[in-house]
Design an enzyme around this catalytic site. Structure first.
Site, PDB file in Angstrom:
ATOM      1  N   ASP A  29       0.849  -1.181   0.000  1.00 46.86           N
ATOM      2  CA  ASP A  29       0.000   0.000   0.000  1.00 46.86           C
ATOM      3  C   ASP A  29       0.894   1.244   0.000  1.00 46.86           C
ATOM      4  O   ASP A  29       1.904   1.306   0.700  1.00 46.86           O
ATOM      5  CB  ASP A  29      -0.913  -0.009   1.238  1.00 46.86           C
ATOM      6  CG  ASP A  29      -2.065   0.975   1.099  1.00 46.86           C
ATOM      7  OD1 ASP A  29      -3.217   0.522   0.968  1.00 46.86           O
ATOM      8  OD2 ASP A  29      -1.811   2.206   1.117  1.00 46.86           O
ATOM      9  N   ILE A  30       0.504   2.257  -0.749  1.00 42.60           N
ATOM     10  CA  ILE A  30       1.312   3.470  -0.871  1.00 42.60           C
ATOM     11  C   ILE A  30       1.282   4.298   0.415  1.00 42.60           C
ATOM     12  O   ILE A  30       2.169   5.134   0.642  1.00 42.60           O
ATOM     13  CB  ILE A  30       0.818   4.310  -2.086  1.00 42.60           C
ATOM     14  CG1 ILE A  30       1.917   5.212  -2.611  1.00 42.60           C
ATOM     15  CG2 ILE A  30      -0.434   5.099  -1.746  1.00 42.60           C
ATOM     16  CD1 ILE A  30       1.606   5.836  -3.970  1.00 42.60           C
ATOM     17  N   ASN A  85     -12.856  -3.179   2.440  1.00 47.54           N
ATOM     18  CA  ASN A  85     -13.782  -2.056   2.563  1.00 47.54           C
ATOM     19  C   ASN A  85     -14.724  -2.109   1.358  1.00 47.54           C
ATOM     20  O   ASN A  85     -14.276  -2.268   0.219  1.00 47.54           O
ATOM     21  CB  ASN A  85     -13.013  -0.729   2.570  1.00 47.54           C
ATOM     22  CG  ASN A  85     -12.174  -0.568   3.824  1.00 47.54           C
ATOM     23  OD1 ASN A  85     -12.582  -1.006   4.893  1.00 47.54           O
ATOM     24  ND2 ASN A  85     -11.014   0.047   3.696  1.00 47.54           N
ATOM     25  N   GLY A  91     -15.348   3.383   3.583  1.00 49.59           N
ATOM     26  CA  GLY A  91     -13.961   3.764   3.360  1.00 49.59           C
ATOM     27  C   GLY A  91     -13.366   3.287   2.056  1.00 49.59           C
ATOM     28  O   GLY A  91     -12.167   3.460   1.823  1.00 49.59           O
ATOM     29  N   GLN A  92     -14.169   2.654   1.182  1.00 46.28           N
ATOM     30  CA  GLN A  92     -13.595   2.216  -0.097  1.00 46.28           C
ATOM     31  C   GLN A  92     -13.358   3.421  -0.990  1.00 46.28           C
ATOM     32  O   GLN A  92     -14.268   4.239  -1.203  1.00 46.28           O
ATOM     33  CB  GLN A  92     -14.536   1.217  -0.796  1.00 46.28           C
ATOM     34  CG  GLN A  92     -13.888   0.604  -2.046  1.00 46.28           C
ATOM     35  CD  GLN A  92     -14.753  -0.467  -2.712  1.00 46.28           C
ATOM     36  OE1 GLN A  92     -15.897  -0.705  -2.314  1.00 46.28           O
ATOM     37  NE2 GLN A  92     -14.202  -1.105  -3.732  1.00 46.28           N
ATOM     38  N   HIS A  98     -10.010  -5.209  -3.581  1.00 45.34           N
ATOM     39  CA  HIS A  98      -8.678  -5.337  -2.977  1.00 45.34           C
ATOM     40  C   HIS A  98      -8.814  -5.759  -1.529  1.00 45.34           C
ATOM     41  O   HIS A  98      -9.631  -5.237  -0.788  1.00 45.34           O
ATOM     42  CB  HIS A  98      -7.867  -4.040  -3.089  1.00 45.34           C
ATOM     43  CG  HIS A  98      -8.570  -2.817  -2.589  1.00 45.34           C
ATOM     44  ND1 HIS A  98      -9.552  -2.183  -3.313  1.00 45.34           N
ATOM     45  CD2 HIS A  98      -8.445  -2.118  -1.440  1.00 45.34           C
ATOM     46  CE1 HIS A  98      -9.995  -1.145  -2.642  1.00 45.34           C
ATOM     47  NE2 HIS A  98      -9.355  -1.076  -1.487  1.00 45.34           N
ATOM     48  N   LEU A  99      -7.968  -6.714  -1.171  1.00 38.67           N
ATOM     49  CA  LEU A  99      -7.929  -7.238   0.190  1.00 38.67           C
ATOM     50  C   LEU A  99      -6.744  -6.604   0.897  1.00 38.67           C
ATOM     51  O   LEU A  99      -5.596  -6.777   0.489  1.00 38.67           O
ATOM     52  CB  LEU A  99      -7.780  -8.760   0.135  1.00 38.67           C
ATOM     53  CG  LEU A  99      -7.701  -9.519   1.458  1.00 38.67           C
ATOM     54  CD1 LEU A  99      -8.897  -9.232   2.344  1.00 38.67           C
ATOM     55  CD2 LEU A  99      -7.572 -11.016   1.182  1.00 38.67           C
ATOM     56  N   HIS A 100      -7.030  -5.824   1.949  1.00 37.30           N
ATOM     57  CA  HIS A 100      -5.952  -5.255   2.757  1.00 37.30           C
ATOM     58  C   HIS A 100      -5.374  -6.350   3.656  1.00 37.30           C
ATOM     59  O   HIS A 100      -6.123  -7.113   4.280  1.00 37.30           O
ATOM     60  CB  HIS A 100      -6.491  -4.148   3.680  1.00 37.30           C
ATOM     61  CG  HIS A 100      -6.967  -2.918   2.998  1.00 37.30           C
ATOM     62  ND1 HIS A 100      -6.198  -1.759   2.913  1.00 37.30           N
ATOM     63  CD2 HIS A 100      -8.133  -2.620   2.395  1.00 37.30           C
ATOM     64  CE1 HIS A 100      -6.886  -0.817   2.286  1.00 37.30           C
ATOM     65  NE2 HIS A 100      -8.066  -1.302   1.974  1.00 37.30           N
TER      66      HIS A 100
HETATM   67  P1  5GP Z   1      -9.663   1.507   0.157  1.00 39.75           P
HETATM   68  O1  5GP Z   1      -9.696   2.838   0.885  1.00 39.75           O
HETATM   69  O2  5GP Z   1     -10.350   1.603  -1.186  1.00 39.75           O
HETATM   70  O3  5GP Z   1     -10.116   0.335   0.971  1.00 39.75           O
HETATM   71  O4  5GP Z   1      -8.128   1.206  -0.119  1.00 39.75           O
HETATM   72  C1  5GP Z   1      -7.418   1.794  -1.161  1.00 39.75           C
HETATM   73  C2  5GP Z   1      -5.979   1.722  -0.776  1.00 39.75           C
HETATM   74  O5  5GP Z   1      -5.207   1.981  -1.933  1.00 39.75           O
HETATM   75  C3  5GP Z   1      -5.570   2.748   0.281  1.00 39.75           C
HETATM   76  O6  5GP Z   1      -5.076   2.088   1.439  1.00 39.75           O
HETATM   77  C4  5GP Z   1      -4.516   3.596  -0.434  1.00 39.75           C
HETATM   78  O7  5GP Z   1      -3.446   3.983   0.425  1.00 39.75           O
HETATM   79  C5  5GP Z   1      -4.061   2.674  -1.542  1.00 39.75           C
HETATM   80  N1  5GP Z   1      -3.583   3.373  -2.725  1.00 39.75           N
HETATM   81  C6  5GP Z   1      -4.157   4.463  -3.304  1.00 39.75           C
HETATM   82  N2  5GP Z   1      -3.461   4.825  -4.401  1.00 39.75           N
HETATM   83  C7  5GP Z   1      -2.422   3.940  -4.494  1.00 39.75           C
HETATM   84  C8  5GP Z   1      -1.345   3.798  -5.437  1.00 39.75           C
HETATM   85  O8  5GP Z   1      -1.195   4.550  -6.395  1.00 39.75           O
HETATM   86  N3  5GP Z   1      -0.465   2.784  -5.210  1.00 39.75           N
HETATM   87  C9  5GP Z   1      -0.600   1.926  -4.152  1.00 39.75           C
HETATM   88  N4  5GP Z   1       0.338   0.973  -4.018  1.00 39.75           N
HETATM   89  N5  5GP Z   1      -1.605   2.027  -3.250  1.00 39.75           N
HETATM   90  C10 5GP Z   1      -2.505   3.015  -3.424  1.00 39.75           C
END
Ligand code: 5GP
Ligand code: ZN
Length: 112
Positions: A29-30, A85, A91-92, A98-100
Site C-alpha cells: 500500500d502506498i 472495505n 472507506g472504499q 482489494h484485500l488489505h
Molecule cells: P480503500 O480505501 O479503497 O479500501 O483502499 C485503497 C488503498 O489503496 C488505500 O489504502 C490507499 O493507500 C491505496 N492506494 C491508493 N493509491 C495507491 C497507489 O497509487 N499505489 C498503491 N500501491 N496504493 C494506493
C-alpha cells in the site's frame, strides 16, 4: 475504463510487488497503516469482494491464500488482519476489489 489497480496489474503504474499468482497480484500500500500493509487484487476487474465472489469465486479464495503467503513472508504467519472495505461509506476509495493485509502492530478491535 480508468482504474488505478487495473493499471498496476498491467504494469502501467508502478508498485512494489510482493507476490504474484495466476489470478492475483499483491503489492505494498502506498500509505501503509501498519508495518505490513499490502493489497491483494484480482487481475480481472471487479468493483468489490461480493462482485468477485459472484464472478470468480475461486479467485476470491486465491486472494486469501495470497494474503496468507504475504503475511508469512513478512514474518507474521499467525497474526494479521484481512479487510475488504466495501462502499464509500465504509472507506472504499478504489473500486477494484482489494484485500488489505495488515500486520506488525496491535491492530485493536473494533476497527475504526
Ligand atoms: P480503500 O480505501 O479503497 O479500501 O483502499 C485503497 C488503498 O489503496 C488505500 O489504502 C490507499 O493507500 C491505496 N492506494 C491508493 N493509491 C495507491 C497507489 O497509487 N499505489 C498503491 N500501491 N496504493 C494506493
Ligand atoms: Zn480495475
Amino acid at each position: 475504463m480508468d482504474c488505478l489497480f487495473c493499471a498496476i496489474v498491467a504494469g502501467d503504474v508502478p508498485a512494489t510487488t510482493l507476490h504474484v499468482t495466476e489470478h492475483t497480484v499483491a503489492f505494498s500500500d502506498i500509505s501503509p497503516q501498519a508495518p505490513l500493509h499490502a493489497l491483494v487484487v484480482p487481475r480481472t476487474h471487479f468493483a468489490n469482494a461480493a462482485e468477485l465472489a459472484a464472478g470468480e469465486p475461486a479467485t476470491l479464495a486465491e486472494l486469501v491464500s495470497t494474503a496468507a503467503a504475504v503475511a508469512t513472508a513478512a514474518g507474521y504467519p499467525d497474526d494479521y488482519r484481512l479487510v475488504f472495505n466495501t462502499g464509500a461509506g465504509a472507506g472504499q476509495t478504489v473500486f477494484h476489489t482489494h484485500l488489505h493485509v495488515l500486520a506488525g502492530r496491535d491492530l485493536g478491535w473494533p476497527p475504526g
